[in-house]
Write an enzyme that holds these catalytic residues in place. Structure first.
Site, PDB file in Angstrom:
ATOM      1  N   GLY A 106      81.395  37.278  51.886  1.00  0.00           N
ATOM      2  CA  GLY A 106      82.452  37.621  50.931  1.00  0.00           C
ATOM      3  C   GLY A 106      81.986  38.554  49.819  1.00  0.00           C
ATOM      4  O   GLY A 106      82.675  39.525  49.483  1.00  0.00           O
ATOM      5  N   ASP A 141      78.608  30.270  56.609  1.00  0.00           N
ATOM      6  CA  ASP A 141      79.687  29.468  56.019  1.00  0.00           C
ATOM      7  C   ASP A 141      81.019  29.648  56.742  1.00  0.00           C
ATOM      8  O   ASP A 141      81.929  28.842  56.556  1.00  0.00           O
ATOM      9  CB  ASP A 141      79.899  29.854  54.544  1.00  0.00           C
ATOM     10  N   HIS A 184      78.837  26.525  51.111  1.00  0.00           N
ATOM     11  CA  HIS A 184      79.349  26.998  49.840  1.00  0.00           C
ATOM     12  C   HIS A 184      80.647  26.269  49.524  1.00  0.00           C
ATOM     13  O   HIS A 184      80.638  25.038  49.532  1.00  0.00           O
ATOM     14  CB  HIS A 184      79.525  28.529  49.886  1.00  0.00           C
ATOM     15  N   ARG A 187      69.862  28.354  58.223  1.00  0.00           N
ATOM     16  CA  ARG A 187      69.943  29.822  58.229  1.00  0.00           C
ATOM     17  C   ARG A 187      68.820  30.464  59.015  1.00  0.00           C
ATOM     18  O   ARG A 187      68.823  31.685  59.218  1.00  0.00           O
ATOM     19  CB  ARG A 187      69.917  30.351  56.791  1.00  0.00           C
TER      20      ARG A 187
HETATM   21  O1  F6P Z   1      76.444  31.869  51.870  1.00  0.00           O
HETATM   22  C1  F6P Z   1      75.433  31.351  52.650  1.00  0.00           C
HETATM   23  C2  F6P Z   1      74.706  30.261  51.920  1.00  0.00           C
HETATM   24  O2  F6P Z   1      73.693  29.797  52.762  1.00  0.00           O
HETATM   25  C3  F6P Z   1      75.583  29.118  51.420  1.00  0.00           C
HETATM   26  O3  F6P Z   1      75.892  28.184  52.417  1.00  0.00           O
HETATM   27  C4  F6P Z   1      74.732  28.561  50.310  1.00  0.00           C
HETATM   28  O4  F6P Z   1      75.521  27.896  49.351  1.00  0.00           O
HETATM   29  C5  F6P Z   1      74.107  29.794  49.727  1.00  0.00           C
HETATM   30  O5  F6P Z   1      74.102  30.765  50.753  1.00  0.00           O
HETATM   31  C6  F6P Z   1      72.681  29.624  49.230  1.00  0.00           C
HETATM   32  O6  F6P Z   1      72.329  30.805  48.605  1.00  0.00           O
HETATM   33  P1  F6P Z   1      70.839  31.289  48.256  1.00  0.00           P
HETATM   34  O7  F6P Z   1      70.206  31.802  49.516  1.00  0.00           O
HETATM   35  O8  F6P Z   1      71.047  32.394  47.275  1.00  0.00           O
HETATM   36  O9  F6P Z   1      70.134  30.101  47.703  1.00  0.00           O
END
Ligand code: F6P
Length: 373
Positions: free
Chosen positions: A111, A135, A179, A300
């Site tokens: 997004g 997400d 998220h 991830r």
């Molecule tokens: O948007 C992908 C995501 O993995 C979300 O599920 C999570 O809230 C966020 O990114 C975590 O972000 P960062 O990698 O900045 O900690």
């Protein structure tokens, strides 16, 4: 004439990013006589003109690789930390687009990336985007790549947690990412047979969850698995957050907007805190031992699933074709088996949460899963 295209990956990484780079690049080279250059670390690399040649050898052997060979960042063109200060670096980005003689720039992300890409489109750059995030919360596309892999990882985790929860007669709460959307927890919860599934779209009552767990216990099921989306909140917290949000919206002046990075209407997701608190409360109500597993970044990482590789290859190769046709200012979305362009202005500033009448919610309820309400 040879077209020159640039590409960057931005926002949180996700499985399938390299597969999509390969899909775009191979189609670009083999079919459309295009040359492709990558920018490192999202919009920051574009601003600093840090490039990577993406010729055939660079794209070879990356289909199954996790992460992104380009690197990524959450930097925004209009508000980038440079020399300790936040600055609008949009002009530098436009300059580098021109310096590299680009005919198009592909921005791959979720997004936030769609929003940043839209800003560059308004500067008259030829922009095309692809929807990526574990997400699955990008609007106007059936699905985002990365989601299927994360769903598989979260489901496997729930499968594994079952046996230990069973052996120890415990409640195990397993927190997924997502998220502010519940797709991951809901999907993995259904696939893994979680007894309770909590998602941000349905604020929960601790008492009702406790009751459902005690009810299982009465029927001889001495363990329970609770799948919790990281953005889930109790009904009380949801009401309080809504109040704060309304106040913020009314008071939102320019300075405040600057501080929050220009994101409007966003309540911060608390990573883990809520789930730990919930575990304590459930322990109190049920007198059953509770444990928490936060899956976090595991979801991830690593090799993309077959579905994500196919989706990434489909969207990536279609993206090269779309550029060849001269279609810009769009996100290339997955609609059934087709890859279709959707105007970027229809995508930005929205998130795709789980509709309360979604078939996944209906089927979870029908098989007796408690959704916290
Ligand atoms: O948007 C992908 C995501 O993995 C979300 O599920 C999570 O809230 C966020 O990114 C975590 O972000 P960062 O990698 O900045 O900690």
């Amino acid at each position: 004439m040879t077209m020159h295209i640039g590409v960057l990956t931005a926002g949180g990484d996700s499985p399938g990013l390299n597969a999509v780079l390969r899909g775009i690049g191979k189609a670009a080279h083999e079919y459309f006589n295009m040359e492709m250059v990558g920018f490192r670390d999202g919009f920051r690399g574009l601003m600093e003109n840090r490039t990577v040649p993406l010729d055939e050898s660079a794209l070879s052997g990356i289909l199954t690789l996790g992460g992104t060979i380009l690197g990524t960042s959450r930097d925004k063109p209009h508000r980038m930390l440079v020399g300790g200060k936040y600055m609008d670096m949009t002009d530098a980005i436009v300059d580098n687009y021109c310096k590299n003689h680009l005919d198009a720039l592909i921005c791959i992300g979720g997004g936030g990336t769609q929003k940043n890409a839209y800003r560059l489109m308004q500067k008259r750059l030829n922009i095309i985007t692809l929807p990526k995030t574990i997400d699955n919360d990008v609007v106007m596309t059936d699905v985002t790549f990365g989601f299927d892999t994360a769903l598989g990882i979260a489901t496997e985790a729930i499968d594994r947690l079952h046996s230990t929860a069973h052996s120890h007669h415990r409640i195990i709460l397993v927190e997924t990412m997502g998220h502010r959307a519940g797709w991951l927890a809901l999907g993995a919860g259904i696939a893994g047979g979680a007894d309770v599934i909590l998602i941000p779209e349905i604020p929960y009552s601790v008492e009702k969850i406790g009751k459902a767990i005690l009810n299982r216990n009465r029927h001889g099921k001495r363990f329970s698995i609770v799948a919790v989306a990281e953005g889930s909140v109790s009904s009380e917290d949801a009401a309080a957050l809504e109040k704060v949000e309304r106040k913020k919206q009314t008071n939102r002046g320019k300075a405040e907007n600057k501080r929050s990075g220009g994101d409007s209407g966003v309540s911060e997701v608390t990573h883990g805190g809520n789930t730990l608190q919930l575990a304590k409360e459930l322990e109190k109500i049920t007198m059953l031992e509770s444990r928490v597993t936060i899956l976090g970044y595991l979801q991830r990482g690593g090799t993309p699933s077959a579905n994500d590789r196919i989706l990434a290859t489909r969207l990536g190769s279609a993206c090269a074709a779309m550029i060849h046709k001269g279609v810009f200012g769009v996100m290339l979305a997955a609609h059934g088996d087709r890859a279709e362009p959707v105007a970027l202005e229809q995508v930005v500033g929205k998130i795709k949460t789980v509709p309360l009448n979604h078939p996944w919610i209906e089927c979870a309820r029908r098989v007796g899963t408690n959704l916290g309400d």
